[in-house]
Design a protein around this motif. Sequence first.
Motif, mmCIF file in Angstrom:
data_model
loop_
_atom_site.group_PDB
_atom_site.id
_atom_site.type_symbol
_atom_site.label_atom_id
_atom_site.label_comp_id
_atom_site.label_asym_id
_atom_site.label_seq_id
_atom_site.Cartn_x
_atom_site.Cartn_y
_atom_site.Cartn_z
ATOM 1 N N GLU A 2 38.525 49.103 42.002
ATOM 2 C CA GLU A 2 37.132 49.526 42.098
ATOM 3 C C GLU A 2 36.562 49.867 41.728
ATOM 4 O O GLU A 2 36.881 51.142 41.229
ATOM 5 C CB GLU A 2 37.046 49.575 43.869
ATOM 6 C CG GLU A 2 38.274 49.137 44.754
ATOM 7 C CD GLU A 2 37.561 48.775 46.595
ATOM 8 O OE1 GLU A 2 37.377 49.571 46.608
ATOM 9 O OE2 GLU A 2 38.434 47.986 47.322
ATOM 10 N N SER A 4 30.975 50.953 40.995
ATOM 11 C CA SER A 4 30.759 50.596 41.800
ATOM 12 C C SER A 4 29.326 51.291 41.117
ATOM 13 O O SER A 4 29.528 52.686 41.311
ATOM 14 C CB SER A 4 30.467 50.895 43.524
ATOM 15 O OG SER A 4 28.833 49.628 42.982
ATOM 16 N N ARG A 18 30.004 46.013 39.664
ATOM 17 C CA ARG A 18 30.742 46.359 40.218
ATOM 18 C C ARG A 18 32.414 45.423 40.504
ATOM 19 O O ARG A 18 32.194 44.747 39.353
ATOM 20 C CB ARG A 18 30.327 45.992 41.694
ATOM 21 C CG ARG A 18 29.838 45.327 41.756
ATOM 22 C CD ARG A 18 28.890 44.657 43.613
ATOM 23 N NE ARG A 18 28.336 43.696 43.538
ATOM 24 C CZ ARG A 18 29.523 42.415 43.283
ATOM 25 N NH1 ARG A 18 30.497 41.916 43.697
ATOM 26 N NH2 ARG A 18 28.418 41.308 44.025
ATOM 27 N N ASN A 19 33.460 45.746 40.721
ATOM 28 C CA ASN A 19 34.535 45.137 41.302
ATOM 29 C C ASN A 19 33.888 43.702 41.927
ATOM 30 O O ASN A 19 33.380 43.713 42.727
ATOM 31 C CB ASN A 19 35.163 44.996 41.754
ATOM 32 C CG ASN A 19 35.621 46.405 43.213
ATOM 33 O OD1 ASN A 19 34.562 47.333 43.304
ATOM 34 N ND2 ASN A 19 36.138 45.700 44.301
ATOM 35 N N THR A 21 34.490 40.094 44.149
ATOM 36 C CA THR A 21 35.189 40.037 45.360
ATOM 37 C C THR A 21 35.450 38.523 46.136
ATOM 38 O O THR A 21 34.610 37.679 45.037
ATOM 39 C CB THR A 21 34.075 40.994 45.955
ATOM 40 O OG1 THR A 21 33.499 40.273 46.906
ATOM 41 C CG2 THR A 21 33.671 42.424 46.163
ATOM 42 N N ARG A 64 41.285 44.024 41.854
ATOM 43 C CA ARG A 64 40.741 44.537 42.829
ATOM 44 C C ARG A 64 41.082 45.728 43.131
ATOM 45 O O ARG A 64 40.951 47.166 43.186
ATOM 46 C CB ARG A 64 39.734 43.527 43.991
ATOM 47 C CG ARG A 64 38.663 45.162 45.153
ATOM 48 C CD ARG A 64 38.278 44.246 46.115
ATOM 49 N NE ARG A 64 39.030 43.711 47.221
ATOM 50 C CZ ARG A 64 39.840 44.479 48.125
ATOM 51 N NH1 ARG A 64 39.432 46.014 48.332
ATOM 52 N NH2 ARG A 64 40.339 44.354 48.716
#
Length: 182
Positions: A2, A4, A18-19, A21, A64
């Motif tokens: 994770e 961000s 960010r990762n 999803t 993630r």
Amino acid sequence: MEYSRVFILKDGRSCTVRNGTEEDAPAVLANYIATHDQTDYLGVYTDEITLSLEQEKAYLERKRESTSDAALVAEVGGLIAGTAGIDRITAAEKARHRVSFGISIDRDWWGIGIGRALTEACIECARKAGYVQMELEVVADNERALRLYRSAGFIEYGRNPRGFRTRQGRWQENVLMRLELD
Ligand SMILES: CC(C)(COP(=O)(O)OP(=O)(O)OC[C@H]1O[C@@H](n2cnc3c(N)ncnc32)[C@H](O)[C@@H]1OP(=O)(O)O)[C@@H](O)C(=O)NCCC(=O)NCCS
């Protein structure tokens, strides 16, 4: 993994790195296909990309949850402009300090600092995961990418004159680069 962080681009806009999803899967897949269509510097042709939406969702979720790999997206104004990631090269003890890095950004978004933001973010993720060397391969005439990597501190350690062969039968020399993280 994770991650961000908000970066300010050269034109003043904010870019969230960010990762990715599951919800990003359609946009990430579209971006991946578009970037492969737009440049001859990547390692696979667009028609070789066979990933389904379900596979892309599973891939992003796996990344993630991973402590060794990351799949990041760069989001500007709600749109995915590009992606980048790090992948462990091997779990074998003698080489588990090495991680590979890859990046691609939609051509419409080039030149405003997204490449730099994604690269910095991947370096942070690699350090967080405990790697001490980050590695990449880049086509020798991909000037823009080479400048980005050199300015991030990567150094050349070799060349593969026959790294890629295009469908037109042309060799593309690959430059091997590495960055020490400790
Ligand atoms: C290579 C790539 C990631 C660069 O991303 P980008 O968002 O355009 O890069 P940035 O805007 O952050 O610029 C980063 C650096 O690139 C270089 N650069 C920018 N514009 C350039 C230009 N017109 N000509 C040459 N170099 C340029 C500069 O060194 C710049 O550093 P600076 O911020 O100190 O000026 C992007 O062009 C891309 O995705 N290309 C297609 C896929 C690809 O080639 N991936 C790499 C495979 S190894």
